[in-house]
Write a protein that holds these residues in place. Structure first.
Motif, mmCIF file in Angstrom:
data_model
loop_
_atom_site.group_PDB
_atom_site.id
_atom_site.type_symbol
_atom_site.label_atom_id
_atom_site.label_comp_id
_atom_site.label_asym_id
_atom_site.label_seq_id
_atom_site.Cartn_x
_atom_site.Cartn_y
_atom_site.Cartn_z
ATOM 1 N N ILE A 174 -40.790 6.931 16.633
ATOM 2 C CA ILE A 174 -40.650 5.561 16.145
ATOM 3 C C ILE A 174 -40.002 5.481 14.753
ATOM 4 O O ILE A 174 -39.152 4.621 14.520
ATOM 5 N N PRO A 175 -40.367 6.327 13.789
ATOM 6 C CA PRO A 175 -39.711 6.206 12.469
ATOM 7 C C PRO A 175 -38.195 6.327 12.543
ATOM 8 O O PRO A 175 -37.475 5.582 11.862
ATOM 9 N N ILE A 176 -37.679 7.233 13.370
ATOM 10 C CA ILE A 176 -36.224 7.376 13.481
ATOM 11 C C ILE A 176 -35.615 6.142 14.134
ATOM 12 O O ILE A 176 -34.590 5.622 13.671
ATOM 13 N N MET A 177 -36.229 5.655 15.218
ATOM 14 C CA MET A 177 -35.680 4.492 15.921
ATOM 15 C C MET A 177 -35.662 3.268 15.019
ATOM 16 O O MET A 177 -34.654 2.548 14.938
ATOM 17 N N ALA A 178 -36.772 3.017 14.325
ATOM 18 C CA ALA A 178 -36.836 1.842 13.447
ATOM 19 C C ALA A 178 -35.851 1.973 12.296
ATOM 20 O O ALA A 178 -35.158 1.012 11.934
ATOM 21 N N ILE A 226 -35.365 8.296 21.156
ATOM 22 C CA ILE A 226 -35.966 7.450 22.198
ATOM 23 C C ILE A 226 -36.745 8.308 23.194
ATOM 24 O O ILE A 226 -37.876 7.976 23.574
ATOM 25 N N SER A 227 -36.147 9.422 23.607
ATOM 26 C CA SER A 227 -36.829 10.286 24.580
ATOM 27 C C SER A 227 -38.076 10.929 23.980
ATOM 28 O O SER A 227 -39.012 11.273 24.712
ATOM 29 N N ASP A 228 -38.118 11.082 22.650
ATOM 30 C CA ASP A 228 -39.286 11.686 21.992
ATOM 31 C C ASP A 228 -40.264 10.644 21.459
ATOM 32 O O ASP A 228 -41.269 11.019 20.836
#
Length: 324
Positions: A286-290, A281-283
């Protein structure tokens, strides 16, 4: 049974599609990932080239279609920050989160159910009142505060247990486990207690309430009138009939243990998927969050389907209604 499973699979597909759509839509507004991938001296032209390379200039429906199609085969793309496949990052972190959630669930069940039964059968006893009072602590205190208090008492003052990290782990090739080392087991104690405490008190109160309700029903009175011993009435008849709502809540709570391990992993710097999500989130990765949200939704769907199947096995009324 086949019709039942087909309906559940169809519902699961709709849920997964909806979650993927919401997650992908929401993360388009958390910031521009290009700003976190390049330095301040990068020109606007270079930024546009990178944006085009990542497909960020494509229409939303094209981006989502590409994401959904790749996610269906387990490909979540590369991390914007680390430049490595997200799938590899998740597979590396998943054992830590699942082992933590597994131990927490076992603790919650092994302690919550017996205490729930005890407080129902001895509801006016002194120790029952003590247990119910203590359970309020588990329900009322926030998870991060429980974790900090445990760190302070057992890690800083008594110096009995490690306060962060996963300890030594053994690489089995497909899985890294902390169950096979002493430091791994020690490191697991405080985070698992922190994560389990809320679920434990919830299960205990649920079992107690259901048990009290079942003990008032006619079939329990009839069983007593037949002269059955208390042990048989309590554990063979009453406890079995409290299992249906307990299975539902326990299944949902198991998914919650995985999904909401974020706070516990952050407090104890536990190297799991939750901590990875917070860092992503801090970086604005988007691929990791999704991928994380889709994966958590997948866990919930699978657990709910298992719970529905257990319903079928435990409650004969559902089999009758379905015509099986």
């Amino acid at each position: 049974m086949v019709t039942f499973l087909f309906k559940r699979l169809l519902q699961s597909f709709i849920v997964m599609f909806t979650v993927a759509l919401i997650a992908f839509s929401m993360f388009r507004f958390v910031g521009d990932p290009i700003n976190n991938m390049v330095g301040q001296d990068t020109t606007q032209a270079e930024r546009e080239v990178l944006r085009e390379k990542l497909g960020l200039n494509d229409p939303f429906i094209v981006q989502f279609g590409r994401f959904a199609a790749n996610a269906a085969v387990g490909d979540f793309g590369n991390s914007y920050k680390f430049k490595i496949p997200v799938r590899d990052m998740i597979l590396e972190r998943m054992p830590a989160t699942l082992e933590l959630a597994f131990v927490s669930a076992i603790l919650a069940l092994l302690i919550g159910i017996p205490f729930g039964v005890y407080t129902a059968l001895r509801r006016n006893g002194f120790w029952s009142k003590v247990v119910m009072t203590m359970s309020l602590v588990g329900v009322s205190l926030p998870t991060f505060l429980i974790g900090i208090l445990l760190i302070l008492f057992f890690g800083v003052i008594l110096r009995w247990l490690p306060t962060f990290g996963r300890g030594d782990v053994v690489d089995l090739g497909f899985w890294t486990t902390g169950f096979l080392t002493w430091s791994g087991i020690q490191s697991l104690i405080l985070p698992s207690i922190t994560l389990a405490l809320f679920q434990m008190t919830l299960i205990m109160r649920l079992v107690r309430a259901e048990m009290l309700e079942v003990l008032r029903t006619d079939f329990v009175k009839f069983a007593r009138a037949r002269g059955l011993p208390d042990r048989s009435v309590h554990f063979k008849h009453a406890l079995k009939n409290t299992l249906v709502p307990v299975i539902t809540i326990t299944g949902l709570q198991l998914g919650s243990l995985i999904a909401f391990a974020i706070i516990t992993e952050s407090v104890f710097q536990w190297p799991g998927m939750g901590l990875m999500f917070v860092q992503a989130i801090s970086d604005v990765d988007i691929p990791i969050m999704a991928a994380y949200l889709v994966l958590i939704a997948f866990f919930f769907v699978v657990i709910n389907m298992i719970v529905d199947i257990l319903y079928f096995a435990v409650d004969p009324r559902l089999r009758t209604k379905d015509g099986s």
